[in-house]
Design an enzyme around this catalytic site. Structure first.
Site, short mmCIF file in Angstrom:
data_model
loop_
_atom_site.label_atom_id
_atom_site.label_comp_id
_atom_site.label_asym_id
_atom_site.label_seq_id
_atom_site.Cartn_x
_atom_site.Cartn_y
_atom_site.Cartn_z
N GLU A 50 -3.29 9.08 -11.83
CA GLU A 50 -2.37 7.95 -12.03
C GLU A 50 -3.09 6.72 -12.57
O GLU A 50 -2.50 5.89 -13.27
CB GLU A 50 -1.63 7.61 -10.73
CG GLU A 50 -0.59 8.64 -10.30
CD GLU A 50 -1.18 9.82 -9.55
OE1 GLU A 50 -2.42 9.88 -9.41
OE2 GLU A 50 -0.40 10.69 -9.11
N PHE A 112 5.09 11.11 5.77
CA PHE A 112 4.23 11.81 4.83
C PHE A 112 4.26 11.11 3.46
O PHE A 112 5.32 10.82 2.93
CB PHE A 112 4.70 13.27 4.68
CG PHE A 112 3.92 14.03 3.65
CD1 PHE A 112 2.55 14.27 3.82
CD2 PHE A 112 4.53 14.50 2.49
CE1 PHE A 112 1.83 14.96 2.86
CE2 PHE A 112 3.81 15.19 1.52
CZ PHE A 112 2.45 15.42 1.71
N GLN A 113 3.09 10.82 2.94
CA GLN A 113 2.92 10.15 1.64
C GLN A 113 3.61 8.80 1.57
O GLN A 113 4.13 8.40 0.54
CB GLN A 113 3.37 11.06 0.50
CG GLN A 113 2.45 12.27 0.36
CD GLN A 113 2.60 13.00 -0.96
OE1 GLN A 113 3.68 13.06 -1.51
NE2 GLN A 113 1.51 13.58 -1.42
N LYS A 162 13.49 7.36 -2.11
CA LYS A 162 14.04 8.61 -2.67
C LYS A 162 15.55 8.66 -2.53
O LYS A 162 16.25 9.11 -3.44
CB LYS A 162 13.38 9.80 -1.97
CG LYS A 162 13.66 11.12 -2.66
CD LYS A 162 12.80 12.22 -2.08
CE LYS A 162 13.08 13.54 -2.80
NZ LYS A 162 12.28 14.63 -2.23
N MET A 473 -25.52 -0.95 -18.30
CA MET A 473 -25.51 -2.40 -18.06
C MET A 473 -26.15 -2.72 -16.71
O MET A 473 -26.85 -3.73 -16.58
CB MET A 473 -24.08 -2.93 -18.13
CG MET A 473 -23.98 -4.43 -18.07
SD MET A 473 -24.96 -5.21 -19.38
CE MET A 473 -23.69 -5.62 -20.57
C1 LIG Z 1 -14.90 1.19 -11.87
C2 LIG Z 1 -16.19 0.45 -11.99
N1 LIG Z 1 -17.21 0.75 -11.17
C3 LIG Z 1 -18.39 0.09 -11.30
C4 LIG Z 1 -18.55 -0.89 -12.23
C5 LIG Z 1 -19.88 -1.65 -12.35
N2 LIG Z 1 -20.48 -1.40 -13.65
C6 LIG Z 1 -20.39 -2.28 -14.68
S1 LIG Z 1 -21.12 -1.76 -16.06
C7 LIG Z 1 -21.62 -0.34 -15.32
C8 LIG Z 1 -22.40 0.69 -16.08
C9 LIG Z 1 -21.57 1.34 -17.14
O1 LIG Z 1 -22.28 2.47 -17.60
P1 LIG Z 1 -21.81 3.27 -18.85
O2 LIG Z 1 -20.36 3.56 -18.80
O3 LIG Z 1 -22.69 4.45 -19.03
O4 LIG Z 1 -21.99 2.23 -20.03
P2 LIG Z 1 -23.27 1.52 -20.64
O5 LIG Z 1 -23.47 0.24 -19.90
O6 LIG Z 1 -24.43 2.46 -20.47
O7 LIG Z 1 -22.90 1.31 -22.06
C10 LIG Z 1 -21.22 -0.30 -13.98
C11 LIG Z 1 -21.53 0.80 -13.03
C12 LIG Z 1 -17.43 -1.19 -13.04
N3 LIG Z 1 -17.45 -2.15 -13.96
N4 LIG Z 1 -16.28 -0.49 -12.92
#
Ligand SMILES: Cc1ncc(C[n+]2csc(CCOP(=O)(O)OP(=O)(O)O)c2C)c(N)n1
Length: 559
Positions: A50, A112-113, A162, A473
């Site tokens: 979702e 439930f749910q 529902k 990042m």
């Molecule tokens: C749902 C979620 N979990 C954690 C983060 C924290 N976060 C920000 S950037 C990042 C790394 C992203 O890695 P990737 O998708 O491989 O992209 P890159 O930075 O290597 O281009 C994380 C874990 C986030 N922004 N969103």
């Protein structure tokens, strides 16, 4: 009047709102609605999670400008929507989410749910509704679309028990909606507009900061006209990217933490800043205490709550950006604008100084070169979505956008896993243009199962993974600010080519720019989804960068 059920009323009301596509997953508490969908002309796209359904609806909305619609069942279906709804809320994207709920008599009994999705989504929706009678549904749907799309756009949720879906009644469909206490049409205060005109007229070094509000109000041509009239360069926020053509001589690209050096430099030097539809987020201003302390700031925003939420301003114009800009342009036209020769020269000199060196020599897969290649291969109106992380900032910095609504990214919540489902939604909304998700490997793995949906629904999007085998990042921050103590950032990825193929999509791993161009040109004419795995160095940083908590003047990585 003939009696119809709540579920029939819902679908008829959606049809009257000209909804052509719904993204969702069925379940027990929304079965009566799905049963009606069986006979409906509305296209339903079956998702695999979702969260992705909400992101697809959001991508549809951002590409088309019309509200996107998603369906989920009660309990876990509804709670899985939450990240997608919050993403849309933070980026002011119009979304209508419909959830099933347990029957009225079972609400509040840990049935439930059952989950209190009204309570959960109250802080992340513009409004939410829970009809208790079938006859309320048409009015609520009309109100939901009106609220989602007007004023500052945003998500609205309708949670339907529902038994309200199955209840029959003689149900009327209103043609109009009137909501006490909600009036998105705010008349401009002319005294504020006049003060803005005066400040702009007197300015010697004006800069325009354009945000997502320019897109929401379709104020593109007014922004263009005003910028040229004032000789004011335009920098955009991440959400504003696309509001001003980035091949225009007055375009500075994006401003802020990973802004272009020219945008950050000229913003600091401005004497008057015209901020349009921006919220002065920390990613835009850096340390807000140090943000342009000596310049006068004019802020245009439709949401009064944004005024001085983050930054003191000198003039606040509350209202629709298009209307405000038109009025400012008229005001300026009547007094005339002096030529700003010195400022024009300064802009040219700064842009020349920071002009990127030619990087085409080595054909190495550096992220900037990959993104420039992508730009070269794609038509001007192609749509780019991004994930979150370095991939997003590289795309924002190096992929120039020329047309409105062609750059789609999660700016406010920063949701990894957004870009791929958003790309599917965008491609469904605008099927005739190529749609590419610029992805990180970590982000793509969060919603990669949407490949099933893309293949089954014949939505030929392209995923281009900048694969550094890292949560890049996070690794960059650990490299720069935590003494290279890499904690929990290395990824062991699947073979993305095989992964794509196993879903019925196609995949390439490319070793140089030539191979990238070949893969892209094949993917562009393909009728099935494509995944292009682009290995890049895990040590690559996104530069320039304003360190967290610092001001724009302390940008790292510029010479
Ligand atoms: C749902 C979620 N979990 C954690 C983060 C924290 N976060 C920000 S950037 C990042 C790394 C992203 O890695 P990737 O998708 O491989 O992209 P890159 O930075 O290597 O281009 C994380 C874990 C986030 N922004 N969103």
């Amino acid at each position: 009047m003939e009696e119809i059920s709540g579920a029939e009323a819902l679908l008829e009301a959606l049809r009257r709102e000209k909804v052509d596509t719904i993204f969702g997953i069925p379940g027990g508490a929304i079965l009566p609605v799905y049963d009606e969908l069986y006979d409906s002309d509305i296209r339903h796209i079956l998702c695999r999670h979702e969260q992705s359904a909400a992101h697809m609806a959001d991508g549809y909305a951002r590409a088309s400008g019309k509200p996107g619609v998603c369906f989920a069942t009660s309990g876990p279906g509804a709670s899985n929507l939450v990240t997608g709804i919050a993403t849309a809320y933070m980026d002011s994207s119009p979304l209508v989410a419909v959830t099933g709920q347990v029957p009225k008599a079972m609400i509040g009994k840990d049935s439930f749910q059952e989950i209190d999705i009204i309570g959960i989504t109250t802080p992340i929706t513009k409004h939410n509704f829970q009809p208790m009678r079938a006859a309320e549904i048409p009015r609520i749907v009309k109100a939901a679309f009106y609220i989602a799309a007007t004023g500052r756009p945003g998500p609205v949720l309708i949670d339907i028990p529902k038994d309200v879906q199955t209840e029959k009644d003689s149900i009327a469909f209103p043609n109009e909606v009137k909501l006490r206490g909600y009036n998105p049409h705010i008349p401009l205060r002319m005294d504020e507009v006049k003060r803005a005109v005066r400040l702009l007229y007197e300015s010697k070094k004006p800069v325009i900061l354009a945000g997502g509000g320019v897109k929401s109000s379709n104020a593109f041509s007014e922004l263009h006209e005003l910028s040229e009239m004032l000789q004011a360069p335009v920098a955009t926020t991440l959400m504003g990217k696309g509001a001003f053509p980035e091949n225009h001589p007055l375009s500075l690209g994006i401003v802020g933490m990973h802004g272009t050096p020219e945008a950050n430099r000229l913003t600091i030097e401005a004497d008057v800043i015209l901020a349009i539809g921006i919220r002065f987020s920390d990613r835009t201003t850096g340390n807000v205490e140090e943000f342009c302390v000596d310049s006068k700031i004019i802020h245009i925003d439709i949401d009064e709550a944004e005024i001085e939420k983050n930054r003191y301003v000198d003039v606040a114009i509350i209202g629709d950006a298009k209307e405000a800009l038109k009025t400012i342009i008229e005001g300026l036209r009547s007094i005339g604008i002096a030529e700003k020769k010195e400022w024009r020269e300064r802009i040219l000199a700064i842009k020349e100084h920071y002009k990127e060196r030619n990087m085409d020599e080595h054909f190495k897969l550096t992220p900037p070169l990959v993104l420039k290649t992508l730009r070269r291969v794609l038509p001007e109106d192609a749509i780019i979505t991004t994930e979150v992380g370095q991939n997003q900032m590289w795309a924002a910095l190096h992929f120039k956008v020329f047309k409105p609504r062609t750059f789609i990214s999660s700016g406010g919540l920063g949701t990894m896993g957004f870009g791929f489902p958003a790309a599917i939604g965008a491609k469904v909304a605008v099927p005739d243009v190529p749609v590419v998700d610029v992805a990180g490997d970590g982000s793509f793995c969060m919603t990669e199962n949407s490949l099933s949906t893309a293949v089954a629904e014949k939505v030929p999007v392209i995923v281009l993974i900048l694969n550094n085998e890292r949560l890049g990042m996070v690794a960059q921050w650990q490299r720069l600010f935590y003494g290279r103590r890499y904690s929990a950032v290395e990824l062991r990825n699947p073979d993305f080519v095989k992964l794509a193929e196993s879903y019925g999509a196609q995949g390439w791993r490319v070793a140089d720019i030539n191979e990238l161009e070949n893969a892209l040109s094949q993917a562009l004419v393909s009728e099935i989804p494509s995944v292009i795995d682009v290995p890049i160095s895990p040590e690559e940083d996104v530069m320039p960068m304003v360190p967290p908590g610092k001001g724009l003047a302390e940008t790292m990585g510029v010479t």
